[in-house]
Design a protein around this motif. Structure first.
Motif, PDB file in Angstrom:
ATOM      1  N   SER A   8       0.814  -1.214   0.000  1.00 28.14           N
ATOM      2  CA  SER A   8       0.000   0.000   0.000  1.00 28.14           C
ATOM      3  C   SER A   8       0.844   1.258   0.000  1.00 28.14           C
ATOM      4  O   SER A   8       0.409   2.300  -0.477  1.00 28.14           O
ATOM      5  CB  SER A   8      -0.898   0.026   1.243  1.00 28.14           C
ATOM      6  N   LEU A  12       0.198   4.920  -1.801  1.00 29.27           N
ATOM      7  CA  LEU A  12       0.131   6.161  -1.032  1.00 29.27           C
ATOM      8  C   LEU A  12       1.207   7.144  -1.484  1.00 29.27           C
ATOM      9  O   LEU A  12       0.981   8.358  -1.480  1.00 29.27           O
ATOM     10  CB  LEU A  12       0.239   5.867   0.467  1.00 29.27           C
ATOM     11  N   LEU A  15      -0.128   8.823  -4.515  1.00 30.47           N
ATOM     12  CA  LEU A  15      -1.103   9.832  -4.120  1.00 30.47           C
ATOM     13  C   LEU A  15      -0.390  11.074  -3.591  1.00 30.47           C
ATOM     14  O   LEU A  15      -0.773  12.198  -3.901  1.00 30.47           O
ATOM     15  CB  LEU A  15      -2.070   9.270  -3.068  1.00 30.47           C
ATOM     16  N   PHE A  80      -6.723  -3.075   1.569  1.00 33.06           N
ATOM     17  CA  PHE A  80      -6.626  -1.669   1.172  1.00 33.06           C
ATOM     18  C   PHE A  80      -6.413  -1.551  -0.335  1.00 33.06           C
ATOM     19  O   PHE A  80      -7.056  -0.733  -1.000  1.00 33.06           O
ATOM     20  CB  PHE A  80      -5.501  -0.962   1.927  1.00 33.06           C
ATOM     21  N   SER A  84      -9.010   0.299  -2.718  1.00 33.14           N
ATOM     22  CA  SER A  84      -8.573   1.524  -3.402  1.00 33.14           C
ATOM     23  C   SER A  84      -8.566   1.374  -4.928  1.00 33.14           C
ATOM     24  O   SER A  84      -8.672   2.358  -5.637  1.00 33.14           O
ATOM     25  CB  SER A  84      -7.202   1.965  -2.899  1.00 33.14           C
ATOM     26  N   SER A  85      -8.464   0.143  -5.408  1.00 29.72           N
ATOM     27  CA  SER A  85      -8.496  -0.076  -6.861  1.00 29.72           C
ATOM     28  C   SER A  85      -9.927  -0.123  -7.391  1.00 29.72           C
ATOM     29  O   SER A  85     -10.137  -0.140  -8.595  1.00 29.72           O
ATOM     30  CB  SER A  85      -7.787  -1.381  -7.215  1.00 29.72           C
ATOM     31  N   PRO A  90     -16.278  -0.310  -0.751  1.00 28.03           N
ATOM     32  CA  PRO A  90     -15.964  -0.045   0.653  1.00 28.03           C
ATOM     33  C   PRO A  90     -17.086  -0.450   1.624  1.00 28.03           C
ATOM     34  O   PRO A  90     -16.806  -0.948   2.712  1.00 28.03           O
ATOM     35  CB  PRO A  90     -15.730   1.468   0.700  1.00 28.03           C
ATOM     36  N   PHE A 111     -14.143   9.101   0.998  1.00 32.83           N
ATOM     37  CA  PHE A 111     -12.846   8.473   0.726  1.00 32.83           C
ATOM     38  C   PHE A 111     -13.087   7.296  -0.202  1.00 32.83           C
ATOM     39  O   PHE A 111     -13.310   6.174   0.214  1.00 32.83           O
ATOM     40  CB  PHE A 111     -12.191   8.028   2.044  1.00 32.83           C
ATOM     41  N   THR A 112     -13.067   7.572  -1.496  1.00 39.53           N
ATOM     42  CA  THR A 112     -13.408   6.571  -2.505  1.00 39.53           C
ATOM     43  C   THR A 112     -12.198   6.298  -3.405  1.00 39.53           C
ATOM     44  O   THR A 112     -11.225   7.068  -3.398  1.00 39.53           O
ATOM     45  CB  THR A 112     -14.573   7.068  -3.390  1.00 39.53           C
ATOM     46  N   PRO A 113     -12.242   5.244  -4.203  1.00 41.43           N
ATOM     47  CA  PRO A 113     -11.137   4.954  -5.129  1.00 41.43           C
ATOM     48  C   PRO A 113     -10.846   6.112  -6.092  1.00 41.43           C
ATOM     49  O   PRO A 113      -9.748   6.219  -6.621  1.00 41.43           O
ATOM     50  CB  PRO A 113     -11.612   3.716  -5.887  1.00 41.43           C
ATOM     51  N   PHE A 116      -7.563   8.352  -5.857  1.00 38.17           N
ATOM     52  CA  PHE A 116      -6.231   7.859  -6.226  1.00 38.17           C
ATOM     53  C   PHE A 116      -5.957   8.155  -7.689  1.00 38.17           C
ATOM     54  O   PHE A 116      -6.838   8.017  -8.531  1.00 38.17           O
ATOM     55  CB  PHE A 116      -6.111   6.360  -5.918  1.00 38.17           C
TER      56      PHE A 116
END
Length: 122
Positions: A8, A12, A15, A80, A84-85, A90, A111-113, A116
């Protein structure tokens, strides 16, 4: 993110670079919340590494948030990445016990994919 063995951490870091480039300015304006991510290598709450995605300032950092984040998420490294992909919803992850949420649910829902950068090849 330096000093991390988590898969992860690479996402991050992408991002962090995305937000630092100025391209993430609209995310800061649109979301405006602080998220703390507690990511465990294998089992929830064991040997977790803590990251902060601050979408008030547009920064990503390693280590706990100073103060109170709007929402804290806890998940495993693999979960995660799947969330996140966009491969795992979620809400379904929460129902299945793969995701723990502490704090504001309305902030959590933002806080959605989509936050990213694309494409994110790991």
């Amino acid at each position: 993110m330096e000093g991390s063995n988590l898969k992860s951490a690479a996402l991050l870091e992408q991002l962090r670079v995305h937000l630092a480039s100025g391209a993430g300015k609209e995310l800061v304006e649109k979301i405006g919340f602080v998220y703390q991510l507690n990511i465990s290598p294998k089992k929830l709450a064991f040997d977790e590494e803590v990251f902060v995605v601050d979408l008030k300032k547009g920064v990503v950092s390693k280590g706990p948030y100073e103060g109170k984040p709007d929402t804290t998420f806890s998940f495993t490294d693999d979960d995660f990445l799947v969330i996140s992909s966009g491969k795992l919803n979620p809400q379904m992850a929460f129902i299945m016990g793969k995701l723990k949420i502490k704090g504001s649910i309305s902030a959590a829902q933002k806080f959605t994919p989509d936050i990213f950068p694309k494409p994110s090849k790991l």
